[in-house]
Scaffold this motif. Sequence first.
Motif, mmCIF file in Angstrom:
data_model
loop_
_atom_site.group_PDB
_atom_site.id
_atom_site.type_symbol
_atom_site.label_atom_id
_atom_site.label_comp_id
_atom_site.label_asym_id
_atom_site.label_seq_id
_atom_site.Cartn_x
_atom_site.Cartn_y
_atom_site.Cartn_z
ATOM 1 N N VAL A 70 0.805 -1.213 0.217
ATOM 2 C CA VAL A 70 -0.010 -0.058 -0.015
ATOM 3 C C VAL A 70 0.707 1.244 0.065
ATOM 4 N N SER A 71 0.675 2.247 -0.754
ATOM 5 C CA SER A 71 1.351 3.605 -0.683
ATOM 6 C C SER A 71 0.308 4.519 0.030
ATOM 7 N N ALA A 72 -0.753 5.082 -0.873
ATOM 8 C CA ALA A 72 -1.470 6.084 -0.101
ATOM 9 C C ALA A 72 -2.916 5.840 -0.164
ATOM 10 N N SER A 74 -5.251 5.621 -2.266
ATOM 11 C CA SER A 74 -6.103 6.335 -3.165
ATOM 12 C C SER A 74 -6.811 5.358 -4.080
ATOM 13 N N GLY A 75 -6.132 4.291 -4.436
ATOM 14 C CA GLY A 75 -6.608 3.534 -5.563
ATOM 15 C C GLY A 75 -8.101 3.328 -5.443
ATOM 16 N N VAL A 76 -8.850 3.255 -6.506
ATOM 17 C CA VAL A 76 -10.322 3.156 -6.714
ATOM 18 C C VAL A 76 -10.823 1.671 -7.294
ATOM 19 N N ASP A 90 2.975 -0.843 4.141
ATOM 20 C CA ASP A 90 2.806 0.699 3.857
ATOM 21 C C ASP A 90 4.024 1.259 3.542
ATOM 22 N N LEU A 91 4.194 1.580 2.326
ATOM 23 C CA LEU A 91 5.557 2.107 1.956
ATOM 24 C C LEU A 91 5.898 3.623 1.951
ATOM 25 N N LYS A 92 4.887 4.167 2.630
ATOM 26 C CA LYS A 92 4.952 5.657 2.984
ATOM 27 C C LYS A 92 6.327 6.409 3.587
ATOM 28 N N PHE A 132 0.040 14.774 -12.987
ATOM 29 C CA PHE A 132 -0.968 15.735 -12.113
ATOM 30 C C PHE A 132 -2.221 14.775 -12.112
ATOM 31 N N PRO A 133 -2.349 13.624 -11.336
ATOM 32 C CA PRO A 133 -3.447 13.214 -11.201
ATOM 33 C C PRO A 133 -4.632 13.995 -10.324
ATOM 34 N N SER A 134 -5.737 13.796 -10.338
ATOM 35 C CA SER A 134 -6.707 14.595 -9.431
ATOM 36 C C SER A 134 -6.292 14.297 -7.930
ATOM 37 N N ILE A 318 -13.153 18.803 -7.950
ATOM 38 C CA ILE A 318 -14.481 17.952 -8.410
ATOM 39 C C ILE A 318 -14.311 16.599 -7.749
ATOM 40 N N SER A 319 -12.923 15.776 -7.764
ATOM 41 C CA SER A 319 -12.995 14.448 -7.362
ATOM 42 C C SER A 319 -13.266 14.486 -5.656
ATOM 43 N N TYR A 320 -13.212 15.353 -5.114
ATOM 44 C CA TYR A 320 -13.385 15.050 -3.473
ATOM 45 C C TYR A 320 -14.901 15.252 -2.955
ATOM 46 N N HIS A 413 -8.265 2.891 -18.413
ATOM 47 C CA HIS A 413 -7.458 3.612 -19.241
ATOM 48 C C HIS A 413 -6.427 4.071 -18.117
ATOM 49 N N HIS A 414 -6.872 4.152 -16.730
ATOM 50 C CA HIS A 414 -5.584 4.564 -15.892
ATOM 51 C C HIS A 414 -6.006 4.452 -14.510
ATOM 52 N N HIS A 415 -6.856 3.869 -13.949
ATOM 53 C CA HIS A 415 -7.242 3.435 -12.678
ATOM 54 C C HIS A 415 -6.875 2.220 -12.290
ATOM 55 N N GLY A 416 -6.475 1.422 -13.010
ATOM 56 C CA GLY A 416 -5.911 -0.170 -12.911
ATOM 57 C C GLY A 416 -7.338 -0.945 -12.779
HETATM 58 C C1 LIG Z 1 -10.134 12.033 -5.384
HETATM 59 C C2 LIG Z 1 -9.419 11.007 -6.407
HETATM 60 C C3 LIG Z 1 -9.027 11.450 -7.681
HETATM 61 C C4 LIG Z 1 -8.040 10.483 -8.601
HETATM 62 N N1 LIG Z 1 -7.691 10.826 -9.709
HETATM 63 C C5 LIG Z 1 -6.976 10.082 -10.689
HETATM 64 C C6 LIG Z 1 -6.333 10.539 -11.791
HETATM 65 O O1 LIG Z 1 -6.418 11.679 -12.200
HETATM 66 N N2 LIG Z 1 -5.409 9.930 -12.425
HETATM 67 C C7 LIG Z 1 -5.295 8.364 -12.040
HETATM 68 O O2 LIG Z 1 -4.646 7.723 -12.537
HETATM 69 N N3 LIG Z 1 -5.707 7.920 -11.062
HETATM 70 C C8 LIG Z 1 -6.396 8.744 -10.143
HETATM 71 N N4 LIG Z 1 -7.157 8.320 -8.906
HETATM 72 C C9 LIG Z 1 -6.691 6.867 -8.385
HETATM 73 C C10 LIG Z 1 -5.449 6.780 -7.755
HETATM 74 O O3 LIG Z 1 -5.141 8.005 -6.995
HETATM 75 C C11 LIG Z 1 -4.323 6.480 -8.740
HETATM 76 O O4 LIG Z 1 -4.632 4.906 -8.678
HETATM 77 C C12 LIG Z 1 -2.997 6.292 -7.768
HETATM 78 O O5 LIG Z 1 -2.140 5.799 -8.571
HETATM 79 C C13 LIG Z 1 -2.869 5.306 -6.532
HETATM 80 O O6 LIG Z 1 -1.910 5.760 -5.738
HETATM 81 P P1 LIG Z 1 -1.538 5.372 -4.131
HETATM 82 O O7 LIG Z 1 -0.268 5.860 -3.716
HETATM 83 O O8 LIG Z 1 -2.806 5.951 -3.374
HETATM 84 O O9 LIG Z 1 -1.680 3.774 -4.334
HETATM 85 P P2 LIG Z 1 -2.450 2.785 -3.478
HETATM 86 O O10 LIG Z 1 -3.922 2.812 -3.572
HETATM 87 O O11 LIG Z 1 -1.867 2.616 -1.934
HETATM 88 O O12 LIG Z 1 -2.117 1.435 -4.188
HETATM 89 C C14 LIG Z 1 -2.423 1.095 -5.573
HETATM 90 C C15 LIG Z 1 -1.914 -0.256 -6.082
HETATM 91 O O13 LIG Z 1 -0.669 -0.441 -6.315
HETATM 92 C C16 LIG Z 1 -0.012 -1.360 -5.106
HETATM 93 N N5 LIG Z 1 1.187 -0.736 -4.763
HETATM 94 C C17 LIG Z 1 1.399 0.594 -3.945
HETATM 95 N N6 LIG Z 1 2.578 0.849 -3.788
HETATM 96 C C18 LIG Z 1 3.311 -0.307 -4.307
HETATM 97 C C19 LIG Z 1 4.720 -0.314 -4.471
HETATM 98 N N7 LIG Z 1 5.704 0.389 -3.854
HETATM 99 N N8 LIG Z 1 5.073 -1.743 -4.808
HETATM 100 C C20 LIG Z 1 4.091 -2.524 -5.434
HETATM 101 N N9 LIG Z 1 2.843 -2.280 -5.334
HETATM 102 C C21 LIG Z 1 2.622 -1.017 -4.948
HETATM 103 C C22 LIG Z 1 -1.038 -1.773 -4.402
HETATM 104 O O14 LIG Z 1 -0.819 -2.863 -3.894
HETATM 105 C C23 LIG Z 1 -2.074 -1.415 -5.041
HETATM 106 O O15 LIG Z 1 -2.426 -2.318 -5.890
HETATM 107 C C24 LIG Z 1 -7.898 9.166 -8.078
HETATM 108 C C25 LIG Z 1 -8.465 8.669 -6.635
HETATM 109 C C26 LIG Z 1 -9.017 9.630 -6.004
HETATM 110 C C27 LIG Z 1 -9.421 9.168 -4.516
#
Ligand SMILES: Cc1cc2nc3c(=O)[nH]c(=O)nc-3n(C[C@H](O)[C@H](O)[C@H](O)COP(=O)(O)OP(=O)(O)OC[C@H]3O[C@@H](n4cnc5c(N)ncnc54)[C@H](O)[C@@H]3O)c2cc1C
Length: 457
Positions: A70-72, A74-76, A90-92, A132-134, A318-320, A413-416
């Motif tokens: 886990v990092s932050a 925020s993954g959806v 947690d890698l923070k 610049f993700p949201s 908008i995203s919040y 396209h970009h959320h995974g």
């Molecule tokens: C309000 C909001 C707006 C958003 N806008 C965007 C946007 O504009 N563009 C976009 O692409 N996404 C967006 N997202 C989705 C999200 O922010 C992205 O998917 C982001 O890349 C996740 O980052 P994170 O650090 O929170 O990862 P996490 O949610 O902590 O993890 C994401 C995935 O990566 C894995 N992981 C994390 N760190 C590591 C590591 N070091 N090694 C191996 N695996 C790891 C986790 O197991 C998990 O599967 C948005 C989400 C929210 C809540």
Amino acid sequence: LEDALGASNVSTDPLDRVVYARDALPRELLAIRNGILSYQPEVVVWPVSTEQVAEVLAIARKTHTPVTPVSASSGVCGGAIPLKGGIVMDLKRMNQWHAIDTTSHRVTVGPGVIGQDYEETLNRHGLTGGHFPSSMYCSSVGGWINTRAAGQLSTQYGKIEDMVAGLEAVLADGTVIHTLDTPRQAAGPDFNQILTGSEGTLGIITRATLRVFPYPEHRLFESWLFPDVAAGLEGIRQLMVRGARPAVCRLYDEMDTMLTMGALGHPVEGVLVMLVYEGDAELKAAEAAVGRKSLAASGGKPIGEEAARHWWGHRYKISYQQSNILEHAGQILDTIEVAGPWSRLMNLYTTMKEALATHAVVLAHFSHHYLDGANIYFSLVGQGTEGKEPEAYDAMWKAAMDACVAAGGAISHHHGVGSLKAPWMERSHGAGAMHLYRALKKALDPAGILNPGKMGL
Ligand SMILES: Cc1cc2nc3c(=O)[nH]c(=O)nc-3n(C[C@H](O)[C@H](O)[C@H](O)COP(=O)(O)OP(=O)(O)OC[C@H]3O[C@@H](n4cnc5c(N)ncnc54)[C@H](O)[C@@H]3O)c2cc1C
């Protein structure tokens, strides 16, 4: 774990276990609102170095314990949810800056660096990350790389995979790998791209070298109106074919345009396109001139800077709004982002919109553009029965993903993918590609300790 990491980097506290029970997947938030907490880790760990990550994995191997990185959070898509319990890593705390190379325009950082810190630190060196993700304020480098994230300015700067120059990762067997970090190489497959987007299933990324850009000296804003989505997309397609690369290029469909322009006090009919060019003033003025010709040739009318400037000023807001909607019983919401080539894009849009119409109010915009196609970003708000929201949510996603695959789109396209889109991985990629991915997973992680239950593996 305490012996390896120190007691302050390990927790079995019930509160920590609840905090790490979910990421930002809306389905989980709906279940929690109904009092259901489906998954919890047994323990949370915060390694601070590559060696500590390797030690945690050694303990996990020995005890057959699942590890969810886990990092932050925020993954959806549920990628960071510990579906099988075990360890959440947690890698923070791995938020080190290892190198800033202004000559080569690249930096080397730990995976825990948060977006805002990343960009602000780069700005102090006259640089920008261009990413610049949201979720800029609540997502990290490690998460971006693992989800193949895209920023709002991606049409110019590229997606995160374009920025990855080199990686350090710890594999499930404890091997620490360093990929070659040259600008390009032709000596075999691109190992960076094997790890990028693997969502923690193939290894833990512990360090990344990323390409960065000069801080832009100049910015240009434009807004346009088109009669309909097809005309607007054709204008953008021509702009891309001619080689203009606006940093921001957003087309809003009729419903999204009505809401966006209505909020500005200018209700209009039609389809809004907003553009922002940034960088070298001379170069960008020329690109904008080329862009204007393409947009006008497709029936576009310029309407000034206001809409684009307003979007820029509010681009993280908008995203919040999620919790405002989710606090009403019965309501469901989500965003669904898919992609397709120009030749299939309109059909993908109409097929998915029709499939979703009985499940939710549907708005869409197209915000990441390529020479060969674009993404579609649907925003959805629907009404389920109180207490049964997750079922309504599942039905909405099934309709969307089935329609997407049938129309030849990419399911993300970009959320995974995470757990949310895992059931559609094989239908989307085909059995052959999934055979390759599963074989790789089996060879690298035979006991299946790394992020089990994700990606349709
Ligand atoms: C309000 C909001 C707006 C958003 N806008 C965007 C946007 O504009 N563009 C976009 O692409 N996404 C967006 N997202 C989705 C999200 O922010 C992205 O998917 C982001 O890349 C996740 O980052 P994170 O650090 O929170 O990862 P996490 O949610 O902590 O993890 C994401 C995935 O990566 C894995 N992981 C994390 N760190 C590591 C590591 N070091 N090694 C191996 N695996 C790891 C986790 O197991 C998990 O599967 C948005 C989400 C929210 C809540």
